[in-house]
Design a protein around this motif. Structure first.
Motif, PDB file in Angstrom:
ATOM      1  N   GLU A   1      78.781 -14.856  -0.143  1.00  0.00           N
ATOM      2  CA  GLU A   1      79.008 -13.660  -0.965  1.00  0.00           C
ATOM      3  C   GLU A   1      77.684 -13.274  -1.623  1.00  0.00           C
ATOM      4  OE1 GLU A   1      81.890 -11.997  -1.484  1.00  0.00           O
ATOM      5  OE2 GLU A   1      83.056 -13.332  -0.194  1.00  0.00           O
ATOM      6  N   ARG A   2      77.426 -11.968  -1.711  1.00  0.00           N
ATOM      7  CA  ARG A   2      76.208 -11.527  -2.384  1.00  0.00           C
ATOM      8  C   ARG A   2      76.336 -10.043  -2.707  1.00  0.00           C
ATOM      9  NH1 ARG A   2      76.084 -11.972   2.995  1.00  0.00           N
ATOM     10  NH2 ARG A   2      74.725 -10.665   4.260  1.00  0.00           N
ATOM     11  N   GLY A   3      75.555  -9.584  -3.670  1.00  0.00           N
ATOM     12  CA  GLY A   3      75.617  -8.163  -4.018  1.00  0.00           C
ATOM     13  C   GLY A   3      75.435  -7.922  -5.499  1.00  0.00           C
TER      14      GLY A   3
ATOM     15  N   CYS B   1      72.426  -8.951 -10.228  1.00  0.00           N
ATOM     16  CA  CYS B   1      72.497  -9.220  -8.787  1.00  0.00           C
ATOM     17  C   CYS B   1      72.937 -10.678  -8.613  1.00  0.00           C
ATOM     18  CB  CYS B   1      71.103  -9.003  -8.202  1.00  0.00           C
ATOM     19  SG  CYS B   1      70.919  -9.565  -6.501  1.00  0.00           S
ATOM     20  N   HIS B   2      73.683 -10.952  -7.532  1.00  0.00           N
ATOM     21  CA  HIS B   2      74.000 -12.368  -7.270  1.00  0.00           C
ATOM     22  C   HIS B   2      73.858 -12.676  -5.783  1.00  0.00           C
ATOM     23  CE1 HIS B   2      78.003 -12.593  -5.193  1.00  0.00           C
ATOM     24  NE2 HIS B   2      78.075 -11.343  -5.600  1.00  0.00           N
ATOM     25  N   ILE B   3      73.513 -13.919  -5.528  1.00  0.00           N
ATOM     26  CA  ILE B   3      73.485 -14.430  -4.155  1.00  0.00           C
ATOM     27  C   ILE B   3      74.285 -15.724  -4.161  1.00  0.00           C
ATOM     28  CG2 ILE B   3      71.999 -15.441  -2.370  1.00  0.00           C
ATOM     29  CD1 ILE B   3      69.873 -13.363  -3.372  1.00  0.00           C
ATOM     30  N   ASP B   4      75.374 -15.730  -3.394  1.00  0.00           N
ATOM     31  CA  ASP B   4      76.271 -16.889  -3.346  1.00  0.00           C
ATOM     32  C   ASP B   4      76.811 -17.220  -4.737  1.00  0.00           C
ATOM     33  OD1 ASP B   4      77.704 -18.896  -2.136  1.00  0.00           O
ATOM     34  OD2 ASP B   4      76.055 -20.341  -2.099  1.00  0.00           O
ATOM     35  N   GLY B   5      77.003 -16.176  -5.558  1.00  0.00           N
ATOM     36  CA  GLY B   5      77.549 -16.393  -6.900  1.00  0.00           C
ATOM     37  C   GLY B   5      76.525 -16.820  -7.934  1.00  0.00           C
ATOM     38  N   PHE B   6      75.264 -16.996  -7.544  1.00  0.00           N
ATOM     39  CA  PHE B   6      74.213 -17.366  -8.502  1.00  0.00           C
ATOM     40  C   PHE B   6      73.599 -16.067  -9.034  1.00  0.00           C
ATOM     41  CE2 PHE B   6      74.713 -21.041  -5.705  1.00  0.00           C
ATOM     42  CZ  PHE B   6      75.073 -21.973  -6.667  1.00  0.00           C
TER      43      PHE B   6
ATOM     44  N   PHE C   1      79.327 -17.945  -9.746  1.00  0.00           N
ATOM     45  CA  PHE C   1      80.454 -17.003  -9.852  1.00  0.00           C
ATOM     46  C   PHE C   1      80.985 -16.840 -11.278  1.00  0.00           C
ATOM     47  CE2 PHE C   1      80.757 -18.137  -5.283  1.00  0.00           C
ATOM     48  CZ  PHE C   1      80.559 -16.858  -4.765  1.00  0.00           C
ATOM     49  N   VAL C   2      80.247 -17.311 -12.283  1.00  0.00           N
ATOM     50  CA  VAL C   2      80.697 -17.153 -13.681  1.00  0.00           C
ATOM     51  C   VAL C   2      79.607 -16.439 -14.470  1.00  0.00           C
ATOM     52  CG1 VAL C   2      81.469 -18.340 -15.770  1.00  0.00           C
ATOM     53  CG2 VAL C   2      82.068 -19.275 -13.532  1.00  0.00           C
ATOM     54  N   ILE C   3      79.894 -15.169 -14.847  1.00  0.00           N
ATOM     55  CA  ILE C   3      78.893 -14.373 -15.576  1.00  0.00           C
ATOM     56  C   ILE C   3      79.033 -14.571 -17.085  1.00  0.00           C
ATOM     57  CG2 ILE C   3      80.241 -12.213 -15.815  1.00  0.00           C
ATOM     58  CD1 ILE C   3      77.582 -10.749 -14.898  1.00  0.00           C
ATOM     59  N   ASP C   4      80.181 -15.124 -17.511  1.00  0.00           N
ATOM     60  CA  ASP C   4      80.404 -15.304 -18.955  1.00  0.00           C
ATOM     61  C   ASP C   4      80.911 -16.718 -19.242  1.00  0.00           C
ATOM     62  OD1 ASP C   4      82.782 -14.924 -17.673  1.00  0.00           O
ATOM     63  OD2 ASP C   4      83.428 -13.193 -18.849  1.00  0.00           O
ATOM     64  N   GLY C   5      80.020 -17.686 -19.042  1.00  0.00           N
ATOM     65  CA  GLY C   5      80.368 -19.099 -19.226  1.00  0.00           C
ATOM     66  C   GLY C   5      80.745 -19.405 -20.671  1.00  0.00           C
ATOM     67  N   ASN C   6      81.334 -20.589 -20.887  1.00  0.00           N
ATOM     68  CA  ASN C   6      81.869 -20.943 -22.204  1.00  0.00           C
ATOM     69  C   ASN C   6      80.807 -21.214 -23.265  1.00  0.00           C
ATOM     70  OD1 ASN C   6      84.457 -20.651 -21.317  1.00  0.00           O
ATOM     71  ND2 ASN C   6      84.687 -22.796 -20.701  1.00  0.00           N
ATOM     72  N   LYS C   7      79.639 -21.655 -22.840  1.00  0.00           N
ATOM     73  CA  LYS C   7      78.572 -21.876 -23.838  1.00  0.00           C
ATOM     74  C   LYS C   7      77.955 -20.525 -24.167  1.00  0.00           C
ATOM     75  CE  LYS C   7      76.656 -26.541 -23.384  1.00  0.00           C
ATOM     76  NZ  LYS C   7      75.418 -27.268 -23.089  1.00  0.00           N
ATOM     77  N   VAL C   8      78.015 -20.122 -25.433  1.00  0.00           N
ATOM     78  CA  VAL C   8      77.504 -18.787 -25.791  1.00  0.00           C
ATOM     79  C   VAL C   8      76.600 -18.852 -27.011  1.00  0.00           C
ATOM     80  CG1 VAL C   8      79.512 -17.592 -24.854  1.00  0.00           C
ATOM     81  CG2 VAL C   8      79.487 -18.196 -27.255  1.00  0.00           C
ATOM     82  N   VAL C   9      75.774 -17.811 -27.129  1.00  0.00           N
ATOM     83  CA  VAL C   9      74.955 -17.621 -28.330  1.00  0.00           C
ATOM     84  C   VAL C   9      75.443 -16.331 -28.975  1.00  0.00           C
ATOM     85  CG1 VAL C   9      72.637 -17.250 -29.255  1.00  0.00           C
ATOM     86  CG2 VAL C   9      72.947 -18.705 -27.237  1.00  0.00           C
ATOM     87  N   LEU C  10      75.862 -16.423 -30.219  1.00  0.00           N
ATOM     88  CA  LEU C  10      76.289 -15.238 -30.961  1.00  0.00           C
ATOM     89  C   LEU C  10      75.073 -14.424 -31.378  1.00  0.00           C
ATOM     90  CD1 LEU C  10      78.929 -16.190 -33.677  1.00  0.00           C
ATOM     91  CD2 LEU C  10      79.165 -14.444 -31.921  1.00  0.00           C
TER      92      LEU C  10
ATOM     93  N   SER D   1      95.155  -4.191  -5.595  1.00  0.00           N
ATOM     94  CA  SER D   1      94.957  -4.857  -4.309  1.00  0.00           C
ATOM     95  C   SER D   1      93.520  -4.601  -3.817  1.00  0.00           C
ATOM     96  CB  SER D   1      95.999  -4.332  -3.328  1.00  0.00           C
ATOM     97  OG  SER D   1      95.516  -4.392  -2.028  1.00  0.00           O
ATOM     98  N   GLU D   2      93.029  -3.364  -4.014  1.00  0.00           N
ATOM     99  CA  GLU D   2      91.652  -3.024  -3.607  1.00  0.00           C
ATOM    100  C   GLU D   2      90.632  -3.843  -4.425  1.00  0.00           C
ATOM    101  OE1 GLU D   2      88.752   0.909  -3.109  1.00  0.00           O
ATOM    102  OE2 GLU D   2      90.707   1.164  -4.057  1.00  0.00           O
ATOM    103  N   ILE D   3      90.904  -3.973  -5.725  1.00  0.00           N
ATOM    104  CA  ILE D   3      90.000  -4.740  -6.603  1.00  0.00           C
ATOM    105  C   ILE D   3      89.979  -6.211  -6.176  1.00  0.00           C
ATOM    106  CG2 ILE D   3      89.732  -5.648  -8.961  1.00  0.00           C
ATOM    107  CD1 ILE D   3      90.914  -2.867  -9.895  1.00  0.00           C
ATOM    108  N   THR D   4      91.164  -6.769  -5.940  1.00  0.00           N
ATOM    109  CA  THR D   4      91.265  -8.190  -5.569  1.00  0.00           C
ATOM    110  C   THR D   4      90.512  -8.465  -4.271  1.00  0.00           C
ATOM    111  OG1 THR D   4      93.404  -8.224  -6.650  1.00  0.00           O
ATOM    112  CG2 THR D   4      92.915 -10.075  -5.215  1.00  0.00           C
ATOM    113  N   GLN D   5      90.565  -7.494  -3.362  1.00  0.00           N
ATOM    114  CA  GLN D   5      89.889  -7.637  -2.071  1.00  0.00           C
ATOM    115  C   GLN D   5      88.375  -7.486  -2.209  1.00  0.00           C
ATOM    116  OE1 GLN D   5      91.938  -5.036   0.615  1.00  0.00           O
ATOM    117  NE2 GLN D   5      90.535  -5.504   2.275  1.00  0.00           N
ATOM    118  N   LYS D   6      87.944  -6.437  -2.911  1.00  0.00           N
ATOM    119  CA  LYS D   6      86.507  -6.116  -2.962  1.00  0.00           C
ATOM    120  C   LYS D   6      85.765  -6.821  -4.096  1.00  0.00           C
ATOM    121  CE  LYS D   6      86.431  -1.272  -1.332  1.00  0.00           C
ATOM    122  NZ  LYS D   6      86.218   0.083  -1.878  1.00  0.00           N
ATOM    123  N   PHE D   7      86.423  -6.981  -5.249  1.00  0.00           N
ATOM    124  CA  PHE D   7      85.724  -7.504  -6.448  1.00  0.00           C
ATOM    125  C   PHE D   7      86.548  -8.604  -7.102  1.00  0.00           C
ATOM    126  CE2 PHE D   7      85.121  -2.845  -6.108  1.00  0.00           C
ATOM    127  CZ  PHE D   7      83.790  -2.828  -5.739  1.00  0.00           C
ATOM    128  N   PRO D   8      86.781  -9.714  -6.381  1.00  0.00           N
ATOM    129  CA  PRO D   8      87.670 -10.735  -6.932  1.00  0.00           C
ATOM    130  C   PRO D   8      87.140 -11.405  -8.194  1.00  0.00           C
ATOM    131  CG  PRO D   8      86.624 -11.508  -4.915  1.00  0.00           C
ATOM    132  CD  PRO D   8      86.268 -10.070  -5.050  1.00  0.00           C
TER     133      PRO D   8
END
Length: 404
Positions: free
Chosen positions: A74-76, A114-119, A192-201, A265-272
């Motif tokens: 996955e990439r994009g 941008c991500h490549i393989d979820g990174f 594949f996680v853009i908003d991980g649990n460790k955060v800075v306020l 259904s379109e979202i789940t397919q294209k942007f899961p």
């Protein structure tokens, strides 16, 4: 014995050279996309057209990578291109039918990922549509964001805590007579996680609290700094402006409307997993269907937020890899020439800015000899930031090339 899951989790951080390569490749594309978008930001140009160019560039560049591997990668686009102008704080990425154009003198905040393989690599930058140096309060608010970003880069390091960064960036903003905008979070990034649990306020107050966390080696963070000449309290003015959403993967609901089911259904397919823009969906159906999806928490909206008219807002965001040899800021773009009205005199801020971002190499890393009396740094150490009135411009010379 480690389970397969544990082994996979272990391999998918920065201890794997392949993971580092994917982060850096995504960052390189994000930096180039940002450069392209800035070059397209001209008076009388439609904002939606520029956003489309940014997204298309990312799709095209990532599409050329990993073509010949057996396993589908996955990439994009990891975050759609947003162009938020003047007192608009963030997330403005209009629909195709929107006619909003840029004007001479606009303060433009560009945000994309941008991500490549979820990174994931994300970046945001502030640019004023004018010739010559940026002066006055406009320069102050950009210098405040940039200096706060430079301080954060030096404090997001193993052993330091998230609250250290929150306190420091507020102090920096105050020294430019600006505010850090409330509600902005800097997140840990994982595959594949853009908003991980460790955060800075951005701002600690009774309404927003997060768990105390310590930064650790081999982690990746998106550091997000938004500064304002106003109160720093974002307002939602018009829900219809919201066009960016992310699938809430842990939520389920049986949608009633046909349009909603079609769109979902379109979202789940294209942007899961990654955030997406409603522009990428069939527009008429999207208008109808998205409302029900949001009302039942199947989608997380990214609202368009505003400060008061007349206030200046600046945004700088970067991705940093906490490598064993120090911090590696992989996304950035040089600033315009700034002539702020304020200078940094605070000794604590100066001390933060003087910190290196690379750790000394163990063993025989000899220092280069300079002229007598010169303090020469280990090349592995970062160049400290110049804090003179025109420091932002001086800093530009040290970071003109986006990091590889």
């Amino acid at each position: 014995m480690m389970s397969d899951e544990e082994r996979e989790e272990k391999e998918l951080d920065l201890t794997s050279p392949e993971v580092v390569t994917k982060y850096k490749s995504a960052a390189e594309i994000a930096n180039k996309a940002l450069q392209l978008v800035i070059s397209e930001c001209k008076p009388k140009t439609k904002i939606v057209d520029i956003c489309e160019k940014g997204d298309s560039f990312i799709r095209e560049q990532t599409g050329n990578m990993y073509k010949n591997v057996k396993k589908k990668i996955e990439r994009g686009v990891a975050f759609p291109t947003c162009i938020s102008v003047n007192n608009t704080i963030c997330h403005f990425s209009p629909l195709s039918s929107d006619e909003t154009v840029l004007e001479e003198g606009d303060m433009v905040k560009i945000d994309l990922g941008c991500h490549i393989d979820g990174f994931i690599a994300v970046v945001a930058h502030t640019h004023v549509l004018q010739e010559g140096p940026v002066t006055g309060r406009a320069a102050d608010v950009i210098a405040a964001a940039n200096t706060a970003a430079e301080v954060a880069l030096r404090l997001v390091r193993p052993g330091k805590k998230n609250k250290d960064v929150t306190e420091a960036i507020q102090k920096v903003a105050a020294s430019y007579d600006c505010k850090i905008v409330e509600g902005v979070l800097s997140h840990q990034l994982k595959q594949f996680v853009i908003d991980g649990n460790k955060v800075v306020l951005s701002v600690a107050n009774p309404e927003t609290r997060v768990d105390e966390a310590e930064f650790e080696e081999n982690e990746v963070y998106s550091i997000d700094i938004v500064t304002s000449t106003g109160e720093g309290k974002p307002k939602l003015l018009d829900e219809k402006q919201t066009t960016i959403y992310k699938r809430a993967v842990d939520r389920n609901y049986h949608l009633k409307m046909k349009a909603s089911r079609f769109i979902f259904s379109e979202i789940t397919q294209k942007f899961p997993i990654m955030p997406f823009t409603a522009r990428a969906l069939e527009e008429k159906r999207a208008r109808l269907g998205l409302v029900e999806c949001v009302n039942h928490d199947l989608l997380q909206p990214y609202p368009v937020l505003h400060e008061k008219p007349g206030d200046f807002v600046a945004h700088i965001k970067f991705t940093v890899l906490l490598m064993p040899n120090g911090s590696d800021r992989v996304t950035s773009h040089p600033l315009q020439d700034l002539q702020p009205t304020k200078t940094i005199d605070d000794p604590e801020i100066k001390a933060w800015l003087a910190l290196g971002i690379k750790t000394k190499k163990k063993g025989g890393g000899k220092k280069k000899k300079g002229k007598k009396g010169d303090k020469t740094e280990d090349p592995a150490d970062a160049e400290p930031m110049d804090t003179t009135a025109n420091g932002a411009a001086s800093q530009e010379r040290t970071s003109t090339q986006p990091h590889p």
